[in-house]
Scaffold this motif. Structure first.
Motif, PDB file in Angstrom:
ATOM      1  N   UNK A   4       0.831  -1.211   0.000  1.00 17.17           N
ATOM      2  CA  UNK A   4       0.000   0.000   0.000  1.00 17.17           C
ATOM      3  C   UNK A   4       0.861   1.256   0.000  1.00 17.17           C
ATOM      4  N   UNK A   5       1.944   1.249   0.800  1.00 19.39           N
ATOM      5  CA  UNK A   5       2.851   2.393   0.835  1.00 19.39           C
ATOM      6  C   UNK A   5       3.508   2.607  -0.526  1.00 19.39           C
ATOM      7  N   UNK A   6       3.916   1.504  -1.166  1.00 17.09           N
ATOM      8  CA  UNK A   6       4.523   1.609  -2.502  1.00 17.09           C
ATOM      9  C   UNK A   6       3.539   2.184  -3.507  1.00 17.09           C
ATOM     10  N   UNK A   7       2.299   1.745  -3.448  1.00 16.53           N
ATOM     11  CA  UNK A   7       1.275   2.245  -4.369  1.00 16.53           C
ATOM     12  C   UNK A   7       0.999   3.719  -4.106  1.00 16.53           C
ATOM     13  N   UNK A   8       0.900   4.114  -2.829  1.00 15.67           N
ATOM     14  CA  UNK A   8       0.690   5.530  -2.487  1.00 15.67           C
ATOM     15  C   UNK A   8       1.847   6.380  -2.978  1.00 15.67           C
TER      16      UNK A   8
END
Length: 166
Positions: A4-8
């Motif tokens: 999720x952090x990578x996508x954000x």
């Protein structure tokens, strides 16, 4: 860093790239200023920047601070009365700030005027590239007001102000 952090992070990077593309097409002067800052940094070279930071770390900034682009900095001034003066570090030894007449870019040494530089731990809502674009979009502005539009308001607007259509 989880998925999720990578996508954000990817989404923020894409949004930043779209914003910079929009700035290039709609506001070529602001985009030109960004490119000019980049050229200045390349021309001056990292050695001057690191030498300046080393001198400042020894004289003004505690060694635990390492200034980064879009950092909120301030210095204490004493004339005509004691106050703090705020600016936004652009990198390459340059600061953009609202002096008493207009938004301008000066060297870190000119900004400090021999006083210790403090790193202000203020929140930031935008990626540093967007903060810098926002700051450069107001370069040359002459609407200073001690109560409603001063140097601290300028820096906080760059880092946290409402979204604008660049």
């Amino acid at each position: 860093m989880n998925q999720d952090d990578k996508q954000n992070h990817l989404n923020k990077r894409q949004k930043t790239n779209r914003l910079l593309g929009s700035v290039q097409s709609k506001h070529p002067k602001v985009y030109g200023a960004i490119n000019q800052l980049s050229r200045i940094g390349i021309t001056i070279g990292n050695k001057i920047d690191s030498d300046l930071n080393l001198r400042l770390n020894q004289r003004h900034i505690s060694s635990k601070y390492n200034l980064d682009c879009a950092d909120h900095i301030c210095v204490r001034r004493f004339s005509p009365t004691p106050y703090t003066h705020h600016g936004l570090y652009l990198g390459f030894g340059l600061v953009i700030h609202y002096d008493f007449s207009r938004v301008s870019i000066v060297t870190l040494e000119q900004f400090a005027k021999g006083q210790p530089i403090c790193l202000v731990n203020s929140g930031v809502d935008y990626p540093k590239e967007v903060v810098m674009v926002r700051a450069l979009s107001r370069l040359g502005e002459k609407n200073y007001h001690l109560i409603t539009n001063n140097c601290e308001h300028f820096v906080r607007w760059c880092r946290n102000g409402p979204e604008i259509n660049l």
